[in-house]
Design a protein around this motif. Sequence first.
Motif, short mmCIF file in Angstrom:
data_model
loop_
_atom_site.label_atom_id
_atom_site.label_comp_id
_atom_site.label_asym_id
_atom_site.label_seq_id
_atom_site.Cartn_x
_atom_site.Cartn_y
_atom_site.Cartn_z
N PRO A 192 32.55 14.31 27.91
CA PRO A 192 31.17 14.10 28.39
C PRO A 192 30.22 15.22 27.95
N PHE B 214 40.91 3.40 30.11
CA PHE B 214 39.91 3.49 29.03
C PHE B 214 40.57 3.68 27.68
N PHE C 51 44.71 5.52 21.35
CA PHE C 51 44.96 6.92 21.73
C PHE C 51 44.88 7.00 23.25
N MET D 70 44.95 9.18 26.44
CA MET D 70 44.91 10.48 27.10
C MET D 70 44.36 10.37 28.53
N THR D 71 43.23 9.67 28.70
CA THR D 71 42.50 9.66 29.98
C THR D 71 43.32 8.97 31.08
N ALA E 241 28.22 4.70 26.51
CA ALA E 241 29.66 5.00 26.61
C ALA E 241 30.01 6.26 25.83
N HIS F 292 39.26 -1.45 26.63
CA HIS F 292 39.29 -0.05 27.07
C HIS F 292 40.22 -0.09 28.28
N ALA G 275 40.60 14.26 36.77
CA ALA G 275 39.39 14.43 35.96
C ALA G 275 39.82 14.78 34.54
N SER G 276 39.73 13.80 33.64
CA SER G 276 40.38 13.94 32.34
C SER G 276 39.49 14.62 31.31
N SER G 277 38.22 14.93 31.69
CA SER G 277 37.44 15.70 30.73
C SER G 277 38.02 17.11 30.61
N TYR H 279 30.42 9.69 27.30
CA TYR H 279 31.70 10.09 27.93
C TYR H 279 32.82 10.24 26.89
N SER I 179 40.99 2.59 24.35
CA SER I 179 40.29 1.69 23.43
C SER I 179 41.26 1.10 22.42
N GLN J 170 28.94 23.07 27.98
CA GLN J 170 29.68 24.25 28.43
C GLN J 170 30.29 24.99 27.23
N TRP K 137 26.92 0.81 24.21
CA TRP K 137 27.86 1.61 23.43
C TRP K 137 27.38 3.06 23.34
N GLU L 189 28.36 17.23 29.43
CA GLU L 189 28.36 18.49 30.17
C GLU L 189 29.47 19.42 29.69
N VAL L 190 30.60 18.84 29.27
CA VAL L 190 31.70 19.67 28.78
C VAL L 190 31.31 20.29 27.43
C1 LIG Z 1 33.97 3.14 26.24
C2 LIG Z 1 34.93 4.28 26.45
C3 LIG Z 1 36.02 4.41 25.59
C4 LIG Z 1 36.98 5.42 25.79
N1 LIG Z 1 38.08 5.47 24.98
C5 LIG Z 1 39.07 6.33 25.28
C6 LIG Z 1 40.32 6.28 24.55
O1 LIG Z 1 40.49 5.49 23.61
N2 LIG Z 1 41.33 7.10 24.94
C7 LIG Z 1 41.19 7.99 25.98
O2 LIG Z 1 42.14 8.71 26.26
N3 LIG Z 1 40.02 8.05 26.68
C8 LIG Z 1 38.97 7.25 26.38
N4 LIG Z 1 37.79 7.28 27.11
C9 LIG Z 1 37.70 8.17 28.25
C10 LIG Z 1 36.84 9.40 28.05
O3 LIG Z 1 37.37 10.26 27.07
C11 LIG Z 1 36.72 10.07 29.42
O4 LIG Z 1 35.97 9.20 30.25
C12 LIG Z 1 36.08 11.45 29.38
O5 LIG Z 1 36.91 12.39 28.75
C13 LIG Z 1 35.74 11.95 30.81
O6 LIG Z 1 36.86 11.92 31.63
P1 LIG Z 1 36.74 11.24 33.09
O7 LIG Z 1 36.22 9.86 32.91
O8 LIG Z 1 38.05 11.42 33.77
O9 LIG Z 1 35.60 12.04 33.83
P2 LIG Z 1 35.79 13.35 34.79
O10 LIG Z 1 36.67 14.34 34.09
O11 LIG Z 1 36.18 12.85 36.13
O12 LIG Z 1 34.33 13.91 34.81
C14 LIG Z 1 33.28 13.26 35.52
C15 LIG Z 1 31.99 13.94 35.25
O13 LIG Z 1 32.03 15.27 35.69
C16 LIG Z 1 31.10 16.04 34.98
N5 LIG Z 1 31.75 17.23 34.43
C17 LIG Z 1 33.01 17.36 33.97
N6 LIG Z 1 33.23 18.62 33.52
C18 LIG Z 1 32.06 19.30 33.69
C19 LIG Z 1 31.63 20.61 33.41
N7 LIG Z 1 32.45 21.50 32.83
N8 LIG Z 1 30.36 20.96 33.74
C20 LIG Z 1 29.52 20.07 34.32
N9 LIG Z 1 29.89 18.80 34.60
C21 LIG Z 1 31.13 18.42 34.29
C22 LIG Z 1 30.58 15.17 33.84
O14 LIG Z 1 29.31 14.66 34.17
C23 LIG Z 1 31.60 14.05 33.79
O15 LIG Z 1 31.06 12.84 33.27
C24 LIG Z 1 36.79 6.33 26.88
C25 LIG Z 1 35.67 6.24 27.69
C26 LIG Z 1 34.75 5.22 27.50
C27 LIG Z 1 33.57 5.11 28.43
#
Ligand SMILES: Cc1cc2nc3c(=O)[nH]c(=O)nc-3n(C[C@H](O)[C@H](O)[C@H](O)COP(=O)(O)OP(=O)(O)OC[C@H]3O[C@@H](n4cnc5c(N)ncnc54)[C@H](O)[C@@H]3O)c2cc1C
Length: 413
Positions: free
Chosen positions: A383, A168, A134, A136-137, A376, A225, A142-144, A379, A170, A389, A373, A385-386
Amino acid sequence: MDFAYSPKTEEMRQKLLDFMEAHIYPRIRQYEEESRAGQFPVSFMDDLKALARAEGLWNMFLPSLRDDEPGTGLSNLEYAPLAEIMGRVPWSATVFNCNAPDTGNMELLHMFATPEQYDRWLKPLLNGEIRSAFAMTEPDVASSDATNITTSIRREGDEYVIHGRKWFISNACHPDCRFFILMGKTDPNADTHKQQSMIIVPRDTPGVTIERNPTILNMLDHEGHAEIIFKNVRVPSGNLLGEEGSGFALAQARLGPGRIHHCMRSIGAAELALELMTERAQERKTFGRYIAQHGTIKEWIAKSRIEIEQARLLVLRAAWLIDKVGAKAARKDISMIKVVAPQLHTKVTDRAMQVFGAMGMTPDTPLADSYTWGRALRYADGPDEVHLQTIAKLELRESNGSTSAIHLTPPER
Ligand SMILES: Cc1cc2nc3c(=O)[nH]c(=O)nc-3n(C[C@H](O)[C@H](O)[C@H](O)COP(=O)(O)OP(=O)(O)OC[C@H]3O[C@@H](n4cnc5c(N)ncnc54)[C@H](O)[C@@H]3O)c2cc1C
């Protein structure tokens, strides 16, 4: 309210526990040795999958099944205790075709695939013949906040053309991974939550390049990943999942039950860590006493037990709610468990590592990998924090001033 598992769940638990005893636990060492030597998938995986399927331990995560689909048709509440058992040995979920991210993709395809997509992609996934990922990221945004993603999916005649970079992702490095469900933007000018779409991209499409497989906390995961470039990637228009602009809604639909699976596996991992910690603490002595006789360690053991029981009840209730009212209506509970379970996983595992002394950091116990794990998961799927929220937003929205009658009246001045 009855806290006992149903007879059906008990029967499946026993069956699964027997399978774990007979076929999984005896192979843990071989799995470690083969995968460390670069043999991946390990040599016995296909045989174990065939055995599990023959014993009816297959696709247990998927609640509603067609008559011709292999599986058990358990509810989320019935499946959750089984996911907990699998959490004791992370790779075991693959043996039962219950491993992420294929499970989420199967759920998504089950809900939204066209008949052609069903036959080409879902059938072999349900049979455990292929794997998927899958995507998405993205590294550049900032993909959260999924509305940030920039990968473009542009219609050209009978095709869609995809440009972007993901990371990332997986499972992308698994030799059997055949396709990605990719999220990108079909219309950057539409309403914020209507810009995104999901599309099926076969892994061998020209323009797809797996750039690297980063380690996580320095642990190499052979399934990957991965960081992936999509450059001028062309797929038939029939690969679009759902409608153009429905990507955000599909992403929401995908994540509910999958979080139950992850969280229950985390509880299984925490339960194993507590068992290891209590056994080790009763074997070794410091300062004339068994480690278990020191007050600090007793407190860690007691707190771990309390926290595991709390988390399990919360996750089971969330599973029950999904069965009753659906993932959307249960989203506050889903966010709550997504915060609680990975933190529990790392907290209990960290205590266990400490009780093992330096050995706790080595591969001589499963604790270090398990900690990685669990960390991991703080996130993955959003994460902490989201999710906090989301919980706060819903809590504030539900607050309706009904406590005003309970307020103490300030004394008159
Ligand atoms: C082992 C592993 C496997 C994964 N597998 C997949 C996969 O298969 N497919 C895929 O698409 N993605 C995958 N991911 C990615 C994961 O979904 C993202 O890392 C996650 O959504 C966060 O996005 P980002 O890393 O861009 O962090 P960012 O969006 O850059 O955020 C960084 C930090 O900002 C803070 N933050 C963000 N929003 C807020 C808020 N509203 N309030 C307070 N703080 C906040 C949090 O502390 C967050 O950790 C995987 C990640 C890991 C570690």
